[in-house]
Scaffold this motif. Structure first.
Motif, mmCIF file in Angstrom:
data_model
loop_
_atom_site.group_PDB
_atom_site.id
_atom_site.type_symbol
_atom_site.label_atom_id
_atom_site.label_comp_id
_atom_site.label_asym_id
_atom_site.label_seq_id
_atom_site.Cartn_x
_atom_site.Cartn_y
_atom_site.Cartn_z
ATOM 1 N N VAL A 26 18.797 39.248 32.269
ATOM 2 C CA VAL A 26 20.096 39.226 32.936
ATOM 3 C C VAL A 26 20.759 37.914 32.517
ATOM 4 O O VAL A 26 20.204 36.833 32.730
ATOM 5 N N VAL A 27 21.900 38.047 31.899
ATOM 6 C CA VAL A 27 22.669 36.897 31.438
ATOM 7 C C VAL A 27 23.873 36.771 32.362
ATOM 8 O O VAL A 27 24.701 37.671 32.426
ATOM 9 N N VAL A 28 23.940 35.665 33.083
ATOM 10 C CA VAL A 28 24.995 35.470 34.074
ATOM 11 C C VAL A 28 26.016 34.467 33.546
ATOM 12 O O VAL A 28 25.715 33.286 33.385
ATOM 13 N N ASP A 29 27.183 34.976 33.246
ATOM 14 C CA ASP A 29 28.327 34.174 32.823
ATOM 15 C C ASP A 29 28.005 33.254 31.646
ATOM 16 O O ASP A 29 28.199 32.035 31.716
ATOM 17 N N ALA A 30 27.530 33.865 30.589
ATOM 18 C CA ALA A 30 27.243 33.130 29.354
ATOM 19 C C ALA A 30 27.569 34.027 28.170
ATOM 20 O O ALA A 30 27.527 35.253 28.280
ATOM 21 N N SER A 127 35.174 37.207 36.797
ATOM 22 C CA SER A 127 36.344 38.087 36.773
ATOM 23 C C SER A 127 37.344 37.719 35.676
ATOM 24 O O SER A 127 37.910 38.606 35.030
ATOM 25 N N TYR A 128 37.557 36.439 35.415
ATOM 26 C CA TYR A 128 38.539 36.025 34.400
ATOM 27 C C TYR A 128 38.177 36.546 33.013
ATOM 28 O O TYR A 128 39.055 36.818 32.195
ATOM 29 N N PHE A 129 36.897 36.701 32.754
ATOM 30 C CA PHE A 129 36.466 37.096 31.411
ATOM 31 C C PHE A 129 36.910 38.499 31.018
ATOM 32 O O PHE A 129 36.860 38.847 29.845
ATOM 33 N N ILE A 130 37.385 39.290 31.958
ATOM 34 C CA ILE A 130 37.940 40.595 31.595
ATOM 35 C C ILE A 130 39.127 40.407 30.653
ATOM 36 O O ILE A 130 39.392 41.231 29.790
ATOM 37 N N THR A 152 34.799 41.290 40.124
ATOM 38 C CA THR A 152 36.210 41.504 40.456
ATOM 39 C C THR A 152 36.828 40.275 41.108
ATOM 40 O O THR A 152 38.036 40.215 41.282
ATOM 41 N N THR A 153 36.001 39.316 41.441
ATOM 42 C CA THR A 153 36.489 38.093 42.078
ATOM 43 C C THR A 153 35.577 36.942 41.674
ATOM 44 O O THR A 153 34.468 37.147 41.206
ATOM 45 N N GLY A 154 36.061 35.735 41.855
ATOM 46 C CA GLY A 154 35.211 34.567 41.652
ATOM 47 C C GLY A 154 35.314 33.926 40.288
ATOM 48 O O GLY A 154 35.987 34.416 39.391
ATOM 49 N N LEU A 155 34.595 32.826 40.197
ATOM 50 C CA LEU A 155 34.608 32.010 38.993
ATOM 51 C C LEU A 155 33.220 31.990 38.360
ATOM 52 O O LEU A 155 32.466 32.953 38.484
#
Length: 176
Positions: A26-30, A127-130, A152-155
């Motif tokens: 699981v890769v979280v925000d990378a 969410s911004y990465f969409i 859908t939310t958050g940084l």
């Protein structure tokens, strides 16, 4: 193996280097190459010199480093109740290691190497990465097992900013 940010890149590297050892990641925000977000033609440097970054980090007083972290973290964490905890983690980090890892992280390029990964891979993104979906998923094009999910939310700290979504994604993926 679950990794967030730099830990996500580490999870990718380990799964690529040991494809028969790891059963799921699981890769979280990378992303495989952070520098390539701004420069798709980025090429990592052999024997990258991180001394300037390390010297900058170690040259700060404790108060200066704290102030820097306190100013930076709100752009990475929407849940202000967790802000002091995350800043505290940074402040307690070894500054030489912090500087070296920060510099190395901006030099790593795993875009080709991830082709070696055999295991299922859940890629959880803020969410911004969409807005950067083509660039991000393009970086992962060699990871044939990638399952992309965008919060859908958050940084950046999506495990705190969208906890229910994050835990739901983990639970579903781990049960598969």
């Amino acid at each position: 193996l679950i990794g967030h940010s730099m830990g996500g890149a580490l999870a990718l590297a380990l799964a690529a280097d040991y494809p028969d050892l790891i059963s799921k990641i699981v890769v979280v925000d990378a992303v495989p190459c952070l520098a390539a977000i701004n420069d798709p033609a980025f090429k990592s440097k052999m024997n990258n010199d991180c001394s300037a970054t390390v010297n900058q980090m170690t040259g700060m007083t404790n108060d200066q480093f704290y102030d820097m972290q306190k100013k930076t973290m709100p752009s990475l964490l929407a849940d202000t109740t967790k802000l002091d905890m995350v800043v505290d983690w940074s402040v307690k980090s070894d500054r030489t290691t912090f500087g070296q890892m920060y510099c190395d992280f901006f030099n790593i390029d795993l875009r080709e190497r991830i082709a070696q990964i055999k295991c299922p891979a859940l890629i959880l993104l803020e969410s911004y990465f969409i807005n950067l979906k083509p660039a991000i998923e393009g970086q992962y094009r060699n990871l044939k097992t990638a399952n992309f999910q965008y919060a859908t939310t958050g940084l950046h700290f999506i495990m705190y900013d969208d906890t229910a979504w994050y835990l739901g994604q983990l639970s579903t993926f781990l049960k598969q």
